[in-house]
Design an enzyme around this catalytic site. Sequence first.
Site, PDB file in Angstrom:
ATOM      1  N   ARG A   1       3.045  -1.510   7.386  1.00 43.22           N
ATOM      2  CA  ARG A   1       3.471  -0.116   7.349  1.00 43.22           C
ATOM      3  C   ARG A   1       4.992  -0.060   7.408  1.00 43.22           C
ATOM      4  O   ARG A   1       5.612  -0.779   8.197  1.00 43.22           O
ATOM      5  CB  ARG A   1       2.889   0.649   8.548  1.00 43.22           C
ATOM      6  CG  ARG A   1       1.459   1.061   8.349  1.00 43.22           C
ATOM      7  CD  ARG A   1       1.356   2.153   7.274  1.00 43.22           C
ATOM      8  NE  ARG A   1      -0.005   2.593   7.033  1.00 43.22           N
ATOM      9  CZ  ARG A   1      -0.783   2.159   6.032  1.00 43.22           C
ATOM     10  NH1 ARG A   1      -0.357   1.250   5.183  1.00 43.22           N
ATOM     11  NH2 ARG A   1      -1.994   2.652   5.867  1.00 43.22           N
TER      12      ARG A   1
ATOM     13  N   GLU B   1       7.483   7.202   1.576  1.00 42.24           N
ATOM     14  CA  GLU B   1       7.046   6.770   0.232  1.00 42.24           C
ATOM     15  C   GLU B   1       6.807   7.995  -0.634  1.00 42.24           C
ATOM     16  O   GLU B   1       6.279   8.984  -0.118  1.00 42.24           O
ATOM     17  CB  GLU B   1       5.769   5.932   0.353  1.00 42.24           C
ATOM     18  CG  GLU B   1       6.049   4.618   1.069  1.00 42.24           C
ATOM     19  CD  GLU B   1       4.821   3.721   1.224  1.00 42.24           C
ATOM     20  OE1 GLU B   1       3.764   4.041   0.655  1.00 42.24           O
ATOM     21  OE2 GLU B   1       4.930   2.720   1.923  1.00 42.24           O
TER      22      GLU B   1
ATOM     23  N   HIS C   1       3.980  -0.058  -2.902  1.00 43.58           N
ATOM     24  CA  HIS C   1       2.758  -0.034  -2.071  1.00 43.58           C
ATOM     25  C   HIS C   1       1.534  -0.480  -2.889  1.00 43.58           C
ATOM     26  O   HIS C   1       0.575   0.277  -3.070  1.00 43.58           O
ATOM     27  CB  HIS C   1       2.542   1.376  -1.488  1.00 43.58           C
ATOM     28  CG  HIS C   1       1.670   1.379  -0.270  1.00 43.58           C
ATOM     29  ND1 HIS C   1       1.927   2.153   0.837  1.00 43.58           N
ATOM     30  CD2 HIS C   1       0.546   0.699   0.038  1.00 43.58           C
ATOM     31  CE1 HIS C   1       0.989   1.951   1.751  1.00 43.58           C
ATOM     32  NE2 HIS C   1       0.124   1.067   1.282  1.00 43.58           N
TER      33      HIS C   1
HETATM   34  C1  OXD Z   1      -4.219   1.235   3.431  1.00 39.05           C
HETATM   35  C2  OXD Z   1      -3.114   1.276   2.486  1.00 39.05           C
HETATM   36  O1  OXD Z   1      -3.981   1.204   4.638  1.00 39.05           O
HETATM   37  O2  OXD Z   1      -3.343   1.469   1.279  1.00 39.05           O
HETATM   38  O3  OXD Z   1      -5.364   1.228   3.009  1.00 39.05           O
HETATM   39  O4  OXD Z   1      -1.962   1.111   2.885  1.00 39.05           O
END
Ligand code: OXD
Length: 310
Positions: free
Chosen positions: A226, A254, A273
Amino acid sequence: MSHILLIYHKDSKLYEEILSKRLPELTIRPASRPEEAIDFIEEAEIILSWKIPDELLKKAKHLKWFASLGAGNEHLIHNPYIPEYVLFTKVTVYGEMMAEYVFAYLLYFARDLSKYFLDQRHKIWEQRRPERLRGKVLGILGLGSVGKEIANRGRQFGMSVLGVKRNPESVENVDQVFSSKDLGKMIPLVDYLINTLPLTTETYHLLGEKEVGLMKEGAILFNIGRGKTVDEKALPRALRSRKIKAILDVFEEEPLSPESELWDMENVIVTPHVSGINLPEEICEEFVKNYERWVKAQPLAGLVERSKGY
Ligand code: OXD
């Protein structure tokens, strides 16, 4: 009587197509907008979703199981409309895919691929000795389903594997497990620091300028957990003053702002991501297994531990 599943996601029809073949006994309602879900939300016993408006969720009066489509669920963990008595599961199938992302970049650098692509353009025939992954030290922050899969691959490449875990018990394929308070002891030892941490009150800005400053010269930092676990304001400073690289897939905000310096830094790779992305076939496979447990009242896999925050 047939159980009722509401799938709330932009690709809900795709999930429905797969699940209706695998679980024909289930009544499935796909929706991608609130108005498509409003007539079914009240009867739904199971919801498969990741982002669902509270206005809808609060109407789910018969909800028994919230099956998240995500691995990290910090935005849902304290949601009052998923109370304690509702089962809450996360996706645990991203490990392999995220390990592939990490090793794609480790090999890209070790085998000097960007330079060989350029050499080819210029018809240059020049052999260089590669770096080996064997013998390198991998340090993994977070040894959940993703961290464990990375450790497993690291072991197969002949690397030494270190890890940080809240509760530092031994973990398969990890040579030494450090507690979070000993993070600073592990960082200087590693060639590759892989952050897979979920966002909790304890992990917020866990990696700041001081921690990045402990990395050894030539080391590579990955953030695939994260964004907010890393102090992103301090990162460009730390990356400018040290001979290290960063491969960043997640960010505090993001999409990453076009104003961010990170885009243009030579020692930074930015990806949007994508290290773990929903592959409906894989997610449905996991859901089907869990559904079979649920109908038999057996314990579900991937239960979110609300007290831990993930
Ligand atoms: C998740 C992500 O946590 O896509 O699934 O970041």
